[in-house]
Scaffold this motif. Structure first.
Motif, PDB file in Angstrom:
ATOM      1  N   ASN A   1       0.860  -1.181   0.000  1.00  0.00           N
ATOM      2  CA  ASN A   1       0.000   0.000   0.000  1.00  0.00           C
ATOM      3  C   ASN A   1       0.895   1.228   0.000  1.00  0.00           C
ATOM      4  O   ASN A   1       1.840   1.322   0.783  1.00  0.00           O
ATOM      5  CB  ASN A   1      -0.915   0.003   1.230  1.00  0.00           C
ATOM      6  CG  ASN A   1      -1.971   1.071   1.136  1.00  0.00           C
ATOM      7  OD1 ASN A   1      -1.679   2.255   1.187  1.00  0.00           O
ATOM      8  ND2 ASN A   1      -3.217   0.648   0.986  1.00  0.00           N
TER       9      ASN A   1
ATOM     10  N   ILE B   1      -2.413  -2.531  -7.386  1.00  0.00           N
ATOM     11  CA  ILE B   1      -3.006  -3.609  -8.170  1.00  0.00           C
ATOM     12  C   ILE B   1      -2.097  -3.991  -9.331  1.00  0.00           C
ATOM     13  O   ILE B   1      -2.225  -5.057  -9.899  1.00  0.00           O
ATOM     14  CB  ILE B   1      -4.421  -3.252  -8.677  1.00  0.00           C
ATOM     15  CG1 ILE B   1      -4.409  -1.944  -9.461  1.00  0.00           C
ATOM     16  CG2 ILE B   1      -5.386  -3.187  -7.534  1.00  0.00           C
ATOM     17  CD1 ILE B   1      -5.745  -1.562 -10.061  1.00  0.00           C
TER      18      ILE B   1
ATOM     19  N   LYS C   1      -4.958   1.736  -6.690  1.00  0.00           N
ATOM     20  CA  LYS C   1      -6.330   2.148  -6.385  1.00  0.00           C
ATOM     21  C   LYS C   1      -6.317   3.427  -5.555  1.00  0.00           C
ATOM     22  O   LYS C   1      -5.298   3.793  -4.973  1.00  0.00           O
ATOM     23  CB  LYS C   1      -7.063   1.039  -5.620  1.00  0.00           C
ATOM     24  CG  LYS C   1      -7.237  -0.233  -6.426  1.00  0.00           C
ATOM     25  CD  LYS C   1      -8.111  -1.243  -5.712  1.00  0.00           C
ATOM     26  CE  LYS C   1      -7.349  -1.880  -4.568  1.00  0.00           C
ATOM     27  NZ  LYS C   1      -8.094  -2.976  -3.937  1.00  0.00           N
ATOM     28  N   ASP C   2      -7.471   4.093  -5.483  1.00  0.00           N
ATOM     29  CA  ASP C   2      -7.587   5.340  -4.727  1.00  0.00           C
ATOM     30  C   ASP C   2      -7.180   5.194  -3.267  1.00  0.00           C
ATOM     31  O   ASP C   2      -6.702   6.150  -2.652  1.00  0.00           O
ATOM     32  CB  ASP C   2      -9.017   5.889  -4.792  1.00  0.00           C
ATOM     33  CG  ASP C   2      -9.365   6.453  -6.155  1.00  0.00           C
ATOM     34  OD1 ASP C   2      -8.432   6.767  -6.939  1.00  0.00           O
ATOM     35  OD2 ASP C   2     -10.563   6.595  -6.445  1.00  0.00           O
ATOM     36  N   ASN C   3      -7.328   3.990  -2.709  1.00  0.00           N
ATOM     37  CA  ASN C   3      -6.976   3.781  -1.305  1.00  0.00           C
ATOM     38  C   ASN C   3      -5.493   3.458  -1.110  1.00  0.00           C
ATOM     39  O   ASN C   3      -5.068   3.161  -0.002  1.00  0.00           O
ATOM     40  CB  ASN C   3      -7.843   2.679  -0.680  1.00  0.00           C
ATOM     41  CG  ASN C   3      -7.571   1.311  -1.276  1.00  0.00           C
ATOM     42  OD1 ASN C   3      -6.684   1.117  -2.102  1.00  0.00           O
ATOM     43  ND2 ASN C   3      -8.356   0.335  -0.846  1.00  0.00           N
TER      44      ASN C   3
ATOM     45  N   LYS D   1      -3.853   6.289 -10.078  1.00  0.00           N
ATOM     46  CA  LYS D   1      -4.763   5.879 -11.147  1.00  0.00           C
ATOM     47  C   LYS D   1      -4.638   4.365 -11.317  1.00  0.00           C
ATOM     48  O   LYS D   1      -3.541   3.818 -11.257  1.00  0.00           O
ATOM     49  CB  LYS D   1      -4.429   6.575 -12.475  1.00  0.00           C
ATOM     50  CG  LYS D   1      -4.622   8.075 -12.431  1.00  0.00           C
ATOM     51  CD  LYS D   1      -6.068   8.423 -12.211  1.00  0.00           C
ATOM     52  CE  LYS D   1      -6.291   9.908 -12.069  1.00  0.00           C
ATOM     53  NZ  LYS D   1      -7.538  10.221 -11.419  1.00  0.00           N
ATOM     54  N   LYS D   2      -5.776   3.712 -11.528  1.00  0.00           N
ATOM     55  CA  LYS D   2      -5.776   2.253 -11.646  1.00  0.00           C
ATOM     56  C   LYS D   2      -5.025   1.762 -12.874  1.00  0.00           C
ATOM     57  O   LYS D   2      -4.427   0.693 -12.853  1.00  0.00           O
ATOM     58  CB  LYS D   2      -7.203   1.720 -11.658  1.00  0.00           C
ATOM     59  CG  LYS D   2      -7.885   1.834 -10.318  1.00  0.00           C
ATOM     60  CD  LYS D   2      -9.277   1.251 -10.378  1.00  0.00           C
ATOM     61  CE  LYS D   2     -10.215   2.248  -9.753  1.00  0.00           C
ATOM     62  NZ  LYS D   2     -11.593   2.034 -10.055  1.00  0.00           N
TER      63      LYS D   2
END
Length: 83
Positions: free
Chosen positions: A2, A49, A43-45, A13-14
């Motif tokens: 993270n 990914i 991801k935004d959190n 951005k994904k």
């Protein structure tokens, strides 16, 4: 893994499919702070990914930046692990 949270100088951005939104965010960061970090495959959190990245992908993103961001900038395209 993270990367934390977004801020006025960090944007997630994904995928590179969100390049228009990414360029807008980059422009805003540069105009306000003169610097910023943009990460694709996140991801935004802050959850990573990932995204398959080839030399062609890097050239494509660099092209978007050089075509849309003025004055020109020299992006650092290393991954967080490479820094």
């Amino acid at each position: 893994m993270n990367l934390g949270s977004e801020s006025e100088t960090v944007e997630f951005k994904k995928s590179t499919g969100e390049h228009k939104e990414a360029l807008q965010a980059m422009s805003a960061m540069l105009n306000k702070h003169g610097r910023g970090e943009l990460y694709f495959g996140v991801k935004d959190n802050g959850g990573v990914i990932g995204q398959d990245v080839t030399d062609a992908t890097i050239r494509q993103v660099a092209g978007w930046i050089s075509d849309k961001i003025e004055p020109s900038i020299s992006p650092d395209h290393r991954t967080p692990r490479q820094r």
